[in-house]
Design a protein around this motif. Structure first.
Motif, PDB file in Angstrom:
ATOM      1  N   PRO A  81      -9.681  14.628 -11.103  1.00  0.00           N
ATOM      2  CA  PRO A  81      -9.175  13.751 -10.032  1.00  0.00           C
ATOM      3  C   PRO A  81     -10.165  12.659  -9.646  1.00  0.00           C
ATOM      4  CG  PRO A  81      -9.726  15.929  -9.191  1.00  0.00           C
ATOM      5  CD  PRO A  81      -9.783  16.024 -10.672  1.00  0.00           C
ATOM      6  N   VAL A  82     -11.484  12.919  -9.784  1.00  0.00           N
ATOM      7  CA  VAL A  82     -12.469  11.887  -9.466  1.00  0.00           C
ATOM      8  C   VAL A  82     -12.357  10.723 -10.450  1.00  0.00           C
ATOM      9  CG1 VAL A  82     -14.919  11.420  -9.124  1.00  0.00           C
ATOM     10  CG2 VAL A  82     -13.989  13.660  -8.534  1.00  0.00           C
ATOM     11  N   VAL A  83     -12.178  11.043 -11.738  1.00  0.00           N
ATOM     12  CA  VAL A  83     -12.042   9.993 -12.744  1.00  0.00           C
ATOM     13  C   VAL A  83     -10.804   9.130 -12.465  1.00  0.00           C
ATOM     14  CG1 VAL A  83     -11.593   9.561 -15.189  1.00  0.00           C
ATOM     15  CG2 VAL A  83     -13.298  11.266 -14.503  1.00  0.00           C
ATOM     16  N   VAL A  84      -9.668   9.768 -12.171  1.00  0.00           N
ATOM     17  CA  VAL A  84      -8.433   9.019 -11.930  1.00  0.00           C
ATOM     18  C   VAL A  84      -8.553   8.182 -10.663  1.00  0.00           C
ATOM     19  CG1 VAL A  84      -5.962   9.234 -11.469  1.00  0.00           C
ATOM     20  CG2 VAL A  84      -7.054  10.698 -13.180  1.00  0.00           C
ATOM     21  N   ALA A  85      -9.171   8.748  -9.603  1.00  0.00           N
ATOM     22  CA  ALA A  85      -9.331   7.989  -8.358  1.00  0.00           C
ATOM     23  C   ALA A  85     -10.211   6.765  -8.578  1.00  0.00           C
ATOM     24  CB  ALA A  85      -9.934   8.891  -7.286  1.00  0.00           C
ATOM     25  N   SER A  86     -11.314   6.904  -9.351  1.00  0.00           N
ATOM     26  CA  SER A  86     -12.186   5.750  -9.610  1.00  0.00           C
ATOM     27  C   SER A  86     -11.481   4.707 -10.473  1.00  0.00           C
ATOM     28  CB  SER A  86     -13.462   6.230 -10.298  1.00  0.00           C
ATOM     29  OG  SER A  86     -14.153   7.160  -9.482  1.00  0.00           O
ATOM     30  N   TRP A  87     -10.724   5.162 -11.458  1.00  0.00           N
ATOM     31  CA  TRP A  87      -9.986   4.221 -12.312  1.00  0.00           C
ATOM     32  C   TRP A  87      -8.967   3.430 -11.494  1.00  0.00           C
ATOM     33  CZ3 TRP A  87      -4.660   4.798 -13.688  1.00  0.00           C
ATOM     34  CH2 TRP A  87      -4.211   3.841 -14.607  1.00  0.00           C
ATOM     35  N   ARG A  88      -8.217   4.121 -10.631  1.00  0.00           N
ATOM     36  CA  ARG A  88      -7.242   3.408  -9.792  1.00  0.00           C
ATOM     37  C   ARG A  88      -7.924   2.435  -8.843  1.00  0.00           C
ATOM     38  NH1 ARG A  88      -2.317   7.419  -7.901  1.00  0.00           N
ATOM     39  NH2 ARG A  88      -1.273   7.522  -9.932  1.00  0.00           N
ATOM     40  N   ALA A  89      -9.098   2.820  -8.309  1.00  0.00           N
ATOM     41  CA  ALA A  89      -9.820   1.900  -7.434  1.00  0.00           C
ATOM     42  C   ALA A  89     -10.204   0.635  -8.187  1.00  0.00           C
ATOM     43  CB  ALA A  89     -11.058   2.587  -6.864  1.00  0.00           C
ATOM     44  N   GLY A  90     -10.664   0.785  -9.441  1.00  0.00           N
ATOM     45  CA  GLY A  90     -11.019  -0.388 -10.222  1.00  0.00           C
ATOM     46  C   GLY A  90      -9.823  -1.261 -10.542  1.00  0.00           C
ATOM     47  N   VAL A  91      -8.668  -0.646 -10.792  1.00  0.00           N
ATOM     48  CA  VAL A  91      -7.463  -1.416 -11.122  1.00  0.00           C
ATOM     49  C   VAL A  91      -6.920  -2.143  -9.913  1.00  0.00           C
ATOM     50  CG1 VAL A  91      -5.058  -1.227 -11.865  1.00  0.00           C
ATOM     51  CG2 VAL A  91      -6.839   0.045 -13.072  1.00  0.00           C
ATOM     52  N   GLY A  92      -6.873  -1.449  -8.761  1.00  0.00           N
ATOM     53  CA  GLY A  92      -6.146  -1.997  -7.621  1.00  0.00           C
ATOM     54  C   GLY A  92      -6.978  -2.634  -6.535  1.00  0.00           C
ATOM     55  N   GLY A 104     -18.514   4.963  -0.592  1.00  0.00           N
ATOM     56  CA  GLY A 104     -18.058   6.265  -0.100  1.00  0.00           C
ATOM     57  C   GLY A 104     -18.275   7.382  -1.089  1.00  0.00           C
ATOM     58  N   THR A 105     -18.367   7.070  -2.363  1.00  0.00           N
ATOM     59  CA  THR A 105     -18.601   8.129  -3.348  1.00  0.00           C
ATOM     60  C   THR A 105     -20.041   8.627  -3.338  1.00  0.00           C
ATOM     61  OG1 THR A 105     -19.077   6.466  -5.068  1.00  0.00           O
ATOM     62  CG2 THR A 105     -16.788   7.257  -4.861  1.00  0.00           C
ATOM     63  N   VAL A 106     -20.963   7.811  -2.829  1.00  0.00           N
ATOM     64  CA  VAL A 106     -22.382   8.203  -2.852  1.00  0.00           C
ATOM     65  C   VAL A 106     -22.635   9.442  -1.992  1.00  0.00           C
ATOM     66  CG1 VAL A 106     -24.737   7.485  -2.282  1.00  0.00           C
ATOM     67  CG2 VAL A 106     -23.155   5.883  -3.407  1.00  0.00           C
ATOM     68  N   PRO A 107     -22.208   9.473  -0.721  1.00  0.00           N
ATOM     69  CA  PRO A 107     -22.445  10.710   0.053  1.00  0.00           C
ATOM     70  C   PRO A 107     -21.710  11.914  -0.512  1.00  0.00           C
ATOM     71  CG  PRO A 107     -21.072   9.175   1.283  1.00  0.00           C
ATOM     72  CD  PRO A 107     -21.617   8.431   0.118  1.00  0.00           C
ATOM     73  N   ALA A 138     -22.382   8.199 -12.993  1.00  0.00           N
ATOM     74  CA  ALA A 138     -22.035   7.112 -13.904  1.00  0.00           C
ATOM     75  C   ALA A 138     -20.745   7.408 -14.669  1.00  0.00           C
ATOM     76  CB  ALA A 138     -23.192   6.882 -14.880  1.00  0.00           C
ATOM     77  N   TRP A 139     -20.568   8.665 -15.070  1.00  0.00           N
ATOM     78  CA  TRP A 139     -19.398   9.016 -15.884  1.00  0.00           C
ATOM     79  C   TRP A 139     -18.132   9.157 -15.055  1.00  0.00           C
ATOM     80  CZ3 TRP A 139     -17.076  14.187 -16.584  1.00  0.00           C
ATOM     81  CH2 TRP A 139     -16.073  14.187 -17.591  1.00  0.00           C
ATOM     82  N   LEU A 140     -18.258   9.730 -13.849  1.00  0.00           N
ATOM     83  CA  LEU A 140     -17.076  10.000 -13.025  1.00  0.00           C
ATOM     84  C   LEU A 140     -16.664   8.824 -12.146  1.00  0.00           C
ATOM     85  CD1 LEU A 140     -17.825  13.651 -11.837  1.00  0.00           C
ATOM     86  CD2 LEU A 140     -16.438  12.909 -13.770  1.00  0.00           C
ATOM     87  N   ALA A 143     -18.069   4.357 -14.667  1.00  0.00           N
ATOM     88  CA  ALA A 143     -17.354   4.022 -15.908  1.00  0.00           C
ATOM     89  C   ALA A 143     -15.840   3.870 -15.691  1.00  0.00           C
ATOM     90  CB  ALA A 143     -17.643   5.082 -16.977  1.00  0.00           C
ATOM     91  N   PRO A 144     -15.171   4.800 -15.001  1.00  0.00           N
ATOM     92  CA  PRO A 144     -13.728   4.576 -14.756  1.00  0.00           C
ATOM     93  C   PRO A 144     -13.456   3.340 -13.906  1.00  0.00           C
ATOM     94  CG  PRO A 144     -14.309   6.873 -14.392  1.00  0.00           C
ATOM     95  CD  PRO A 144     -15.593   6.128 -14.534  1.00  0.00           C
ATOM     96  N   ALA A 145     -14.339   3.063 -12.924  1.00  0.00           N
ATOM     97  CA  ALA A 145     -14.126   1.873 -12.095  1.00  0.00           C
ATOM     98  C   ALA A 145     -14.257   0.602 -12.923  1.00  0.00           C
ATOM     99  CB  ALA A 145     -15.115   1.868 -10.929  1.00  0.00           C
TER     100      ALA A 145
END
Length: 380
Positions: A81-92, A104-107, A138-140, A143-145
């Motif tokens: 789910p982290v990969v999909v959430a980052s990918w969608r953030a990059g797309v949208g 927000g992903t850092v904490p 970087a991977w989760l 890269a997806p973003a």
């Protein structure tokens, strides 16, 4: 290639559901140790979290998936789910919203390191060591973003290209329409300057001859020339109006065919008219075509066989109209009249545009037959 595109179009509406099932299955496999770190939580809890990640993929609110992805990463170290959430953030997302997501992903990742350190064992080795934590971030996340940014930029570029192509097409259509309007206006001016002027002179001279002559035959002929010229001017004005403004031509009905017969009789032709069947409503294009066939047939008789008997026959069938103009043999040639010799060619093209068929040729008796079959419905 066509088969592949067709398969993609059939699968495309179901892609969100397939993605949700894939995320749920990957979360379950990660938490059970198949694709990640085994979670110490009961299987029921793992199953509920996996189902929640799949449902979050289908959620309409954009914040649901990042929240569920953060919870599943902290509880189960589930990466899907982290990969999909980052990918969608990059797309949208763009600008500040995207920066807010990345910050927000850092904490969340730091909290995951703390949880892994507290749990110890395999969880600590996988996610809590500094090197692995950086690699996982970087991977989760990164890269997806980045992949989402590239896909979003490509999508925006394609949308801009499509919009530009549509705009250019509309501009070309508008330009073509302007050119057609200007060309119609130019043709109308030329026809008015040349044809209308000469026909007007003919009408004026015929009227003067009708008034000044004492010969009854000459008076009758002058009156016929004047009335015919005025009718020609009326028709010419309608054509010029169409060229200037572009409205549809008036649709002549069956009465217009009777008018053609009467005009031909007035010029001395021996014309008979007969109908078979019951006339019904027909499209304007069909009525104009029938009118044009009769007009061309009678014009050719006046040119080439003015002393011949002419038979105009209309057969009203269920799905078509058969119009025939037949004349008997002629003993003397008609007057020499100007013409381009393309009347039948243009008439055949007009009939074929309606889906019909035109035949023209001499009869066994030595006369001439012009026959057209015009469908009543639209051409196929």
């Amino acid at each position: 290639m066509t088969t592949w595109r067709g398969a993609v179009r059939r699968v495309e509406p179901h892609l969100p559901v397939l993605l949700a099932l894939t995320v749920a299955a990957a979360t379950w496999a990660s938490a059970t140790g198949g694709l990640g770190v085994r979670a110490p939580l009961p299987g029921v809890v793992v199953l509920l979290v996996a189902l929640a990640t799949g449902a979050a993929v289908l959620a309409s609110r954009p914040w649901v998936l990042p929240a569920v992805a953060a919870a599943s990463w902290l509880l189960l170290a589930a990466w899907a789910p982290v990969v999909v959430a980052s990918w969608r953030a990059g797309v949208g997302l763009r600008g500040r919203p995207l920066a807010a997501y990345l910050l927000g992903t850092v904490p969340v990742m730091l909290a995951s390191v703390a949880v892994g350190g507290a749990m110890g064992g395999e969880r600590r080795l996988v996610v809590a060591t500094p090197g692995n934590a950086v690699l996982f971030y970087a991977w989760l996340v990164i890269a997806p973003a980045v992949a989402g940014l590239w896909i979003g930029a490509r999508r925006d570029a394609l949308a801009a290209l499509r919009d530009r192509a549509d705009r250019l097409e509309r501009e070309q259509e508008a330009q073509a329409e302007r050119v057609r309007v200007e060309e119609r206006a130019r043709i109308a001016r030329e026809m008015h300057d040349v044809v209308a002027h000469r026909v007007s002179l003919m009408v004026v001279h015929a009227g003067a001859l009708e008034v000044t002559t004492a010969d009854p035959a000459t008076v009758e002929a002058a009156a016929l020339i004047r009335s015919t010229g005025r009718a020609a001017l009326t028709d010419l004005r309608e054509v010029l109006g169409v060229l200037r403004q572009g409205p549809p031509l008036p649709s002549p009905g069956w009465d217009a065919v009777d008018d053609l017969v009467r005009e031909s009789r007035a010029t001395g032709l021996r014309v008979s008219r007969a109908d078979e069947g019951t006339p019904g409503p027909v499209p304007g294009a069909v009525a104009r075509t029938v009118h044009r066939v009769v007009q061309e047939g009678l014009t050719n008789v006046r040119k080439h066989a003015p002393d011949a008997a002419v038979d105009v026959r209309l057969r009203h069938l269920a799905d078509r109209i058969e119009v025939a103009v037949r004349n008997d043999p002629s003993d003397r040639p008609g007057p020499v009249l100007p013409g381009a010799g393309l009347g039948l060619v243009g008439l055949r093209e007009r009939v074929e545009l309606t889906g019909g068929r035109l035949t023209a040729g001499p009869t066994p008796a030595g006369g001439f037959l012009l026959c057209a079959l015009v469908p009543v419905g639209e051409p196929t």
